[in-house]
Write an enzyme that holds these catalytic residues in place. Sequence first.
Site, PDB file in Angstrom:
ATOM      1  N   GLN A   1       0.856  -1.192   0.000  1.00 62.71           N
ATOM      2  CA  GLN A   1       0.000   0.000   0.000  1.00 62.71           C
ATOM      3  C   GLN A   1       0.886   1.233   0.000  1.00 62.71           C
ATOM      4  OE1 GLN A   1      -2.258   1.412   3.507  1.00 62.71           O
ATOM      5  NE2 GLN A   1      -4.078   1.119   2.236  1.00 62.71           N
TER       6      GLN A   1
ATOM      7  N   TYR B   1      -5.976  10.497   4.046  1.00 63.58           N
ATOM      8  CA  TYR B   1      -4.568  10.718   3.771  1.00 63.58           C
ATOM      9  C   TYR B   1      -4.415  11.608   2.533  1.00 63.58           C
ATOM     10  CZ  TYR B   1      -4.214   7.205   7.366  1.00 63.58           C
ATOM     11  OH  TYR B   1      -4.351   6.547   8.553  1.00 63.58           O
TER      12      TYR B   1
END
Lengths: 513, 488
Positions: free
Chosen positions: B124, B197
């Site tokens: 990720q 994020y």
Amino acid sequence: MNYNPPTPAERVLNRYRWIRWIVSLLVILAALYYLVFVNQYVVAYKSDLDHYKYGSIGSEPVNGLPILVFKALPVMFRAELGPTGYRRFGMLYETEQSELPVGMSRRIVSGIERVWLNCAVCHTGTYRLEPTDRPTIVYGAPSNNLRLFDLIKFFTKVGSDPRFSADNLIDAIDGPEVHGHLNFVDRLIYRYIVFPRVQAGFQHLAQQVSFINRQADWGPGRVDTFNPYKAIQFNFPMDAGHITDTELNGSSDFPSIWQQRPRDGMHLHWDGNNTSVDERNLSAALGAGVTPVTVDIAAVHRIRRWIWTLPAPPFPAAVDRAKAWRGGQLFAEYCAACHGMKNEAGQYVYDTNRYPRLGQVEDLDRIGTDRGRWASYTQDFSAAQNMLYAGYPWRFSHFSKTAGYANQPLDGIWARSPYLHNGAVPTLRDLLEPSACTAANPCRPAQWYRGMDILDTAKVGYRTDGYGYDPKALFLYDTTVPGNSNRGHEGPAYGTGLPAADKDAIVEYMKTL
Amino acid sequence: MLQATDAPLSDAQAMDKAFLHEDNAALIFSPLKFRHLEIKNRLFRSNLSGMFDEYNGYGGHTRLNWEEKFAKGGVGCIISSYTPVAVRGRILVRYAMIDNDDKIPFWAEVGKRVHAHNCHFIMQLSHSGRQQDMGGVENLFKKAQSSTSQTDFFHGILANAMTASEIHEVVEQFAQGARRAREAGLDGVELHGANGYLITQFLSSGINDRTDDYGGPVENRARFVLEIVRAIRREVGPDFHLQMKINGVDHNDWLYPWMKKGNTLEDTLTICKMLLDDGKGVDAFHISSGSTFPHPRNPPGDISTQALTRWYGGMLASGVRTRFNYAIFKSPIGGRLFQWLWRFRRGKVIEGINAEYAKYLRSAITQIDPSIKFLCTGGFQHASNIAGVIRDGSCDGVTMARPLIANNDLPQILRTANGPIKQKECTYCNKCLINDLANPLGCYEVSRYDGETFDEKWENLIKSVMSVYDPPLFRRNTPEETEGGRSS
């Protein structure tokens, strides 16, 4: 180079900390500002009578004087006031040690303790039976001693008097008679804030009431109710082009204020221009220096509750009961329809069903008394009054111009000397004489001394002969001066044609009212 | 009876969803074929992060133990922990990064360990933006990079809106991260475009307040991630698996109702369409929700103000609102109100909380390109629910995190049972999440552990949490190993 700089988050937090400090400081300053300069402090009295004598009704914030200035003025102007200070103006001190006269209340405004008038200053009288007696104070009675005209003139002169300076004021306050004990900061405050404001206030007052220089002296126990009201509250033009001499000279006696409950609904004030006791009270408070903004409604209502049932004082000397009984018969025949009287149980009857003209307005031509008081109350002024307190539940709405003078209940009439609305007749016995003298009949005095508080228990009224008084302390009442006429309320219907014995009997009866 | 994922349900089945466990298990353990990747079953370990590594981002042996646990447990694929593509994009310290080629050997070892258990591994690729809980000393004197200069509204983390050159630099960091993942022999990469994020900070209409080409309408807001996708494709080619984790809906106003709500499902659909990039873009979408982390909907469950009071302190220096939050958490009234708000904004559903979003998006996207697959996260731990969302077309596979922390062998359980026995189920307490601020990642729900007394249960809890350190990096050899060594 700073080797230990704050992080961005610490910089923001430091800024927040500053903001918190600044906000906290502002909150504290705002609280201090509120507590010192906005919030007002008054002395609360447990006793209704003390509240009446010294309780604030809200006259101080706009018109009040700092207490130290009030106490310093007699020191600074001893040449005018003499050694007795405000007593020169008939103000009453309960004792020699009393700090303030009756009718002078205090309130801390903007951090300064101020004093000014309340109801009691105009509605507290005294009497003596002998010149050597101590004066007996009668609360709720007309202020027979008060020389309001002179007091106002004194204040208006002070503002432009060169002796009224910051240095002299501070010296007087710090002097042995006032004991102000001003510290450095106090002196700065008094020099640069208090003195200029007081001086400007006096000068402004002088400007507002400059018309009094055209007026005849009101004399002790009298007041021009409406002309100052017009000038101060409404800025009415008061020059000769707008105010006639008749309208300008309408001074009248202070009234008594006891037993107000039965009077509610009657035509109040001398000319009957209002039927609401509450409105009359509030309006009178404005006369004492209260403004629509500063009025302390709760304090006024407390006084209202007290005077609602305040009993009239009993006559302080002996009464010839047999003679009074006879007088009562005559009183019932000649006087009671308009004024009411006591019943068999000794209670004053204010019942307008029984006495249909009681509390009603008597046509001016019929009563025939001096027009000045009636003329001073105009329709324009009435209209302006009815705009006062707009937006409040207690807005004025009952004021109206009438055609004459109102018939008053005569409870406690012995303590309400002199007589007629303008106080033109010194005693009740004189009132039963005609105003015009003939060779055969005595008549009402044309000139007499006013300002005494020694009671003439036979004729019922204050003595006018100056007995026991310094002549300079007396006021020569001249019935030929505009507004001072002693005519009217005379003729067969008013008893002035009765035999002297009957007149004496009526007077004897009136002692019992 | 086996029910294929793309076969229609009968009316009766759709009505009562009554399937035998064998049917569910068969569906769950059927292979999932992406364009360029095939997974042995439909179970993915979602990105799970613990502070197991070196401070400077080099991976450690604990990370190897950690990832191997789940590979042994039977998931078909592991999505790595949150892996920063640059030190400015870390969320917490001691997370392994992919910011330099010298990190490749470690990740190669991770891939090797995982592959040994017939499990795939997807990295990720992540960047915190302003959602930087503990940036470490490297970031101490820097404001976080973001799409906006507005301070993060939860912790009050300061931010600077990135310039165009900074944007290009970060795009390149993502691309190089993907290249390194491929060079490490991993099976694909996932862009972390959900949960607040950096990529979300660009995508979300509730956060992005830019007026340049990267702000405004949704097409502009998606420009940043589209550039990342194209840069990655440039580096890794068209056949390397690339998927995108994205919010179905932002729910950006969960804490302060006056905040903008953020992206709607329609906005997300538009973004997904753009990321297909005419077949040259992403291969799959991983559907989550919530524009912050944590968020009442992610990870869905409860919030322990007691645990926050204990462990939130490490974040106090990070933001300008952390002290305020801490005071709220500590306050008997404030803490309860916060917990109430958390539960209220979460809603009643926990397991499968994002399934409806995934279903809507999958339905629309697969009409355009049937080869695109969808994963869905959200508290899955029961076979019936997992098979249910696959069967009803919400997704093609599910990702799991907390239920796997609670039961590392959950896939093996699901083969034979609908789920763990009641006492061993994940309780969605989120204590694992909060403890991660200070303690090793693991299950901190005492009630799940064996023992008659609290002390016994706590001892078992500690054993479980500390098991990730076993085997240790250095250990005394057993006599047999020593003997063997001598003989060799």
